[in-house]
Design an enzyme around this catalytic site. Structure first.
Site, mmCIF file in Angstrom:
data_model
loop_
_atom_site.group_PDB
_atom_site.id
_atom_site.type_symbol
_atom_site.label_atom_id
_atom_site.label_comp_id
_atom_site.label_asym_id
_atom_site.label_seq_id
_atom_site.Cartn_x
_atom_site.Cartn_y
_atom_site.Cartn_z
ATOM 1 C CB CYS A 23 -3.486 2.588 2.596
ATOM 2 S SG CYS A 23 -4.725 1.318 2.331
ATOM 3 C CB CYS B 168 -1.007 0.112 1.320
ATOM 4 S SG CYS B 168 -2.022 -1.215 1.517
#
Length: 493
Positions: free
Chosen positions: A42, A38
């Site tokens: 995120c 990510c």
């Protein structure tokens, strides 16, 4: 892992815990228990520290077996500012890979441009960014494919080759590995509304894009500059201030293009109290998680294989991969610049969509540039309103007008004596520029700032102390925006 490495990773974890978007693109984190990587901002539940691994690039995370998060789209973040700042071989290599050199010329072509062996380039990139040139180019191809899948109705087989894959099988395997989806599933998951909706885009209608940036972005200053220096036939800026559209023609490796970029009205997010390489992530808590933003753009290309290259050139033109927090922290501490930075946080240092074109324009000025376009520019097969030509190539100008400073410059560009591509050595380019007849320090400074994207250039008539390093180009931009340094003062023609 030593204590310093532990502290460094703890700082990064704090950025993840506070969802600090200032670090999007600067590093990626992967979660061992889910197999997903990510961006730091995120919105998903923060994983436990013991399950988190950190990577300098998306390619490095993919190479370790992690797939992209479907929620935060880590492949859509701004690029790391480090690659634009750094003048060493790794920084030059990253800029060339971004420009699509590996897809067009292979790793051998990349190494030749850098003046190193393929083994040396592979070793240095792997050591510093966690992935070699093939893996980095593969990650970039996957991102391009996702854009085309989710914004156009092109057949999947066409997208595979447009994104740079050698075969449909390679394309399918990569999409499954990176996104844990088939191309058809990825297309079906596309938003049905908004600027990335497929219904808003067809091959004839161009490819809509959101060009992401981190932190505040002073779009007004950038569009003011582009409007002031626009060359008719090649560029146009339309609309009222604050809501303008910049359009221009592009010469690209496989064909030509026309791009339109929208000015985003309103102020960007404010600047937190810390920034730059020395910032301490997470010290401001969730309030520090400024999301940055984007510029809306639409690309019309005669060959979709040019998408990646066109996007990277626009990012350099609009300076979208900069780290405004690092710039503002350093310059804001200066007594002279502090008030200017406070008045204009996030001021950018625009680059160039075509470095050779920029060099010619910096040397001859706007009126002469317009004459060169009308006389030697290549007419578009399908003009778009006032956009009718491509700026003439250096080789064409060198042959047509071989004398004087213009002939010397274009001949050097045409024969490779002077290189201004994304992988050029900045010091070598400066020396080559100053060796040309009629090339003064001021004009060379403009070319180095704009064509080479050098963040640390001061014109010879500016008293720029070392405390402004490595952001002197931005400092000059602040002086210019405040009226303390006139826009036309740099070139000494």
């Amino acid at each position: 892992m030593n204590d310093e490495d532990t502290r460094y990773e703890d700082t990064r974890y704090e950025a993840v815990r506070s969802r600090d978007a200032r670090f999007d693109g600067e590093f990626f984190f992967a979660v061992r228990t889910t197999g997903i990587y990510c961006r730091p901002s995120c919105p998903a539940v923060t994983p436990k520290r013991r399950n988190v691994r950190f990577y300098p690039t998306a390619a490095a995370a993919q190479g370790s077996g992690f797939r992209a998060c479907r929620r935060c789209r880590p492949d859509a973040v701004p690029g790391s500012a480090a690659w634009n700042v750094r003048a060493d071989v790794v920084g030059r290599a990253m800029r060339l890979i971004g420009d699509g050199v590996v897809d067009r010329e292979g790793v051998a072509g990349l190494a030749a441009r850098l003046g190193y062996s393929t083994r040396q380039v592979q070793r240095q990139l792997t050591a510093e960014v966690g992935a070699g040139p093939v893996a980095l180019a593969r990650a970039q191809r996957a991102h391009t494919a996702r854009i085309l899948l989710q914004t156009t109705e092109l057949p999947v087989t066409h997208i595979a080759f447009a994104a740079g894959f050698a075969s449909v099988r390679q394309f399918n395997d990569t999409i499954r590995t990176v996104y844990a989806s088939t191309p058809s599933q990825l297309r079906a998951a596309a938003p049905r509304t908004g600027p990335t909706a497929r219904s808003a885009a067809t091959p004839a209608g161009g490819v809509p894009l959101r060009l992401a940036h981190r932190g505040p972005y002073r779009s007004t200053a950038v569009f003011d500059l582009l409007a002031a220096e626009a060359v008719p036939g090649v560029e146009a800026v339309d609309g009222s201030r604050g809501r303008r559209t910049y359009r221009r023609t592009l010469r690209l490796p496989y064909g030509t293009g026309i791009v339109a970029v929208e000015e985003r009205p309103g102020a960007a997010p404010g600047r937190p109290g810390t920034g730059g390489a020395g910032r301490t992530a997470g010290t401001h808590g969730p309030a520090a998680a400024h999301p940055g933003g984007w510029l809306d753009a639409r690309l019309h290309l005669t060959d979709l294989r040019d998408l990646t290259t066109a996007v990277q050139r626009l990012r350099r033109l609009f300076d979208l991969d900069a780290d405004p927090y690092a710039v503002d922290e350093r310059l804001g501490a200066d007594a002279r610049l502090g008030p200017l930075v406070a008045a204009r946080p996030g001021l950018r240092s625009p680059g160039a969509a075509d470095p050779d074109e920029l060099a010619v324009r910096a040397l001859v000025g706007e009126a002469e540039s317009e004459r060169l376009v009308l006389r030697y520019g290549k007419a578009l097969d399908a003009p778009c309103d006032t956009l009718t030509h491509l700026f003439p190539e250096a080789a064409v100008l060198a042959e047509a007008e071989p004398g004087g400073p213009l002939g010397a410059l274009t001949t050097a560009l045409a024969d490779g004596t002077l290189r201004l591509d994304p992988g050029a050595d900045r010091e070598e380019a400066r020396a080559a520029l100053l060796a040309l007849p009629g090339m003064g320090e001021g004009t060379a400074a403009v070319i180095r700032t704009r064509a080479l994207g050098d963040p640390d250039v001061a014109p010879p008539d500016v008293d720029a102390p070392d405390t402004w390093r490595p952001w002197r180009s931005y400092a000059v931009g602040h002086l210019r925006a405040a009226g303390e340094y006139p826009a036309g003062a740099e070139p000494n023609r």
